[in-house]
Design an enzyme around this catalytic site. Structure first.
Site, PDB file in Angstrom:
ATOM      1  N   LYS A 104       0.839  -1.196   0.000  1.00 15.45           N
ATOM      2  CA  LYS A 104       0.000   0.000   0.000  1.00 15.45           C
ATOM      3  C   LYS A 104       0.875   1.247   0.000  1.00 15.45           C
ATOM      4  CE  LYS A 104      -2.022   2.699   3.135  1.00 15.45           C
ATOM      5  NZ  LYS A 104      -2.132   3.896   2.317  1.00 15.45           N
ATOM      6  N   GLU A 149      10.262   1.496  10.152  1.00 13.00           N
ATOM      7  CA  GLU A 149      11.174   2.622   9.880  1.00 13.00           C
ATOM      8  C   GLU A 149      10.372   3.889  10.152  1.00 13.00           C
ATOM      9  OE1 GLU A 149      14.285   2.119   9.176  1.00 13.00           O
ATOM     10  OE2 GLU A 149      14.122  -0.038   8.896  1.00 13.00           O
ATOM     11  N   CYS A 188      13.267  11.833   5.972  1.00 15.86           N
ATOM     12  CA  CYS A 188      13.409  11.420   7.379  1.00 15.86           C
ATOM     13  C   CYS A 188      14.839  11.614   7.872  1.00 15.86           C
ATOM     14  CB  CYS A 188      12.972   9.974   7.528  1.00 15.86           C
ATOM     15  SG  CYS A 188      13.839   8.908   6.375  1.00 15.86           S
ATOM     16  N   GLU A 240       9.215  16.046  15.715  1.00 17.05           N
ATOM     17  CA  GLU A 240       9.513  16.024  14.276  1.00 17.05           C
ATOM     18  C   GLU A 240       8.600  17.024  13.546  1.00 17.05           C
ATOM     19  OE1 GLU A 240       8.339  12.582  11.910  1.00 17.05           O
ATOM     20  OE2 GLU A 240      10.311  12.591  10.958  1.00 17.05           O
TER      21      GLU A 240
END
Ligand code: NAD
Length: 481
Positions: free
Chosen positions: A173, A248, A282, A384
């Site tokens: 997906k 991850e 990231c 973040e």
């Protein structure tokens, strides 16, 4: 407008619900295509197809699996321009970046694992003249692969290629925010003659499609890249089912600059590591720590260079900073800039939404932003942001900067700039992160372990680590006498 289709059992299919979601072009802020609003019924069909394809695919000789992967790699290469354009429109990233990084890397992922699988060897353990053990590595089964929007085809293929190489079949997906290149990939897989059911791509929302994949009892393995919160949710479903998991997740990476660094190299690379892909990688270094007596010079030069970065339409050659991926994401990033000011931060440059004009006036653009004057432990420096926003902070001592660098819940990547060899090794050893770049950034060798510690994830991708993840070891012990 294009209606994207699911790729199930070798065919391009409408979602069972016949419903579609809007897909936005972030550079214009307009809907430009439609995504299947798939649900459990589509996932059920995809898992059934992957399960049926597994016995034959898992015993297809490696060199034949390799040929399929290499064919797909070559088709991605042949379609570089078309795929790069699609990626840029779907994501808002500069076309140049898609052309030089995203799409070549997607082809490289298939090429790397298409050849890598030919060289993978399992272990044998001899007990002298008593017995011999050998380890079989057998593909786990149907792999569930879920990926994010920031490097859409690049990260999607980073999971799919090793899974297929290892002999797993896949239900994948892509992010609902950037589904287009995954759809184009399904067309290329058909062209490559990939057997039906070996790879299935189901489009739609995380809460529906993603959840259905993660909780499906016939999917024993989940490879996920995305936010830490989503990762925690996935783990809460998959762990009690004892699924294999590779997660991850997010990061808040430090970029540590010592005064003895190669200054010009450091400055040029720091511009990239701060603002590439609008800061939506990231691995971007969002907290920049600079040794005190270099701080003023760095601040002046970094601000000056950042102001020169052209924010503009992704297709424009001059553009260095394109659109961020969506309106909600733009609003989130802007809210963090507001928070930084409330926390006492001073904006040295940027800080605002940009109207780039013309047909792009409704697009989601943010100026590259540099903030100073914040302590290491405020929210701006702990959470973040995932946009073109960095903070800069002076430090005096190595111990102090290591403590600040390690003070977040994350531990994905880090960058260190110094010409002192001993210090470079010492700092690398003491940073809590899965990846340390010394005097460089985003220099990738696909054989190396890739992943993070703490809330940045569980497990490693890359090289043979990924082949081992997608296979289960079985020890066979034979007595010799
Ligand atoms: P996200 O977690 O919102 O979504 C990632 C994927 O998970 C999407 O496909 C989404 O549809 C799906 N998903 C959402 N809810 C789900 C659920 N309940 N069950 C199953 N799947 C679900 O992340 P995002 O906003 O797409 O991506 C940005 C994040 O990804 C950032 O935090 C970034 O740091 C992280 N990221 C990490 C890496 C890495 O290698 N560590 C690489 C790229 C991005």
């Amino acid at each position: 407008m294009v209606h994207i289709k699911n790729y199930i059992n070798g065919e391009l299919l409408e979602p069972a619900s016949k419903k579609y979601l809007d897909n936005f072009d972030p550079s214009r802020g307009k809907v430009y295509s439609y995504i299947p609003d798939s649900d459990e019924q589509d996932v059920e069909k995809a898992v059934a197809a992957a399960k049926a394809a597994f016995p034959a695919w898992s015993i297809t000789p490696k060199d034949q699996r390799s040929k399929y992967l290499l064919k797909i790699a070559s088709l991605i290469g042949k379609n570089l321009d078309r795929l790069a354009q699609a990626e840029s429109i779907d994501n808002g990233k500069p076309l140049k970046l898609a052309k030089t990084v995203d799409i070549p890397r997607a082809a490289a992922n298939f090429h790397f694992y298409g050849t890598g699988i030919l060289h993978y060897a399992a272990h044998a353990h001899s007990m002298e003249d008593t017995a011999i053990n050998y380890t079989l590595r057998q593909p786990v089964g149907v792999a569930g692969c879920i990926s994010p929007w920031n490097l859409p085809l690049y990260l999607f293929t980073w999971k799919i290629a090793p899974a297929l190489a290892a002999g797993c079949t896949v239900v994948a997906k892509p992010s609902e925010v950037t589904p287009m290149t995954a759809y184009l990939l399904s067309e290329l897989c058909i062209e490559a003659g990939l057997p039906a059911g070996v790879l299935n791509i189901v489009h739609g929302l995380g809460g529906k499609v993603g959840n259905a994949i993660v909780s499906h009892k016939e999917v024993p393995l989940i490879s996920f890249t995305g936010g830490t919160k989503t990762g925690a949710h996935i783990a809460s479903i998959a762990a009690p089912m004892f699924k294999k998991m590779s997660l991850e997740l997010g990061g808040k990476n430090p970029n540590i600059i010592f005064a003895d660094c190669d200054y010009d190299k450091m400055l040029a690379t720091t511009l990239h590591s701060s603002f590439s892909n609008q800061g939506q990688i990231c691995l971007c270094g969002s907290r920049i720590f600079v040794e005190k007596h270099l701080y003023d010079k760095f601040k002046k030069d970094f601000v000056e260079q950042t102001k020169k970065m052209v924010v503009g339409a992704p297709m424009d050659e001059k553009t260095r900073v394109g659109a961020v991926v969506s309106k909600p994401h733009m609003e989130k990033v802007l809210s963090y800039i507001e928070l930084a000011q409330k926390e006492g931060g001073k904006i040295l440059c940027g800080g605002k939404q940009v109207n780039v004009g013309g047909e792009f006036s409704e697009g989601y653009y943010i100026e590259p932003t540099i903030i100073e004057g914040l302590p290491h432990d405020c929210r701006t420096n702990q959470e973040e942001i995932f946009g073109p926003v960095v903070t800069i902070m002076p430090f005096e001592k190595e111990e102090e900067v290591l403590m600040w660098a390690n003070s977040t819940v994350y531990g994905l990547a880090s960058t260190v700039w110094t010409e002192n060899l001993t210090r470079a090794h010492r700092v690398a050893q003491n940073i809590h992160a899965g990846i340390v770049w010394i005097n460089c950034w985003l220099l990738r060798d696909l054989r190396t372990p890739f992943g993070g510690v703490k809330s940045s994830g569980v497990g490693r991708e890359g090289g043979f680590e990924a082949i081992e993840f997608f296979t289960e070891p079985k020890n066979v012990c034979i007595k010799l006498k």
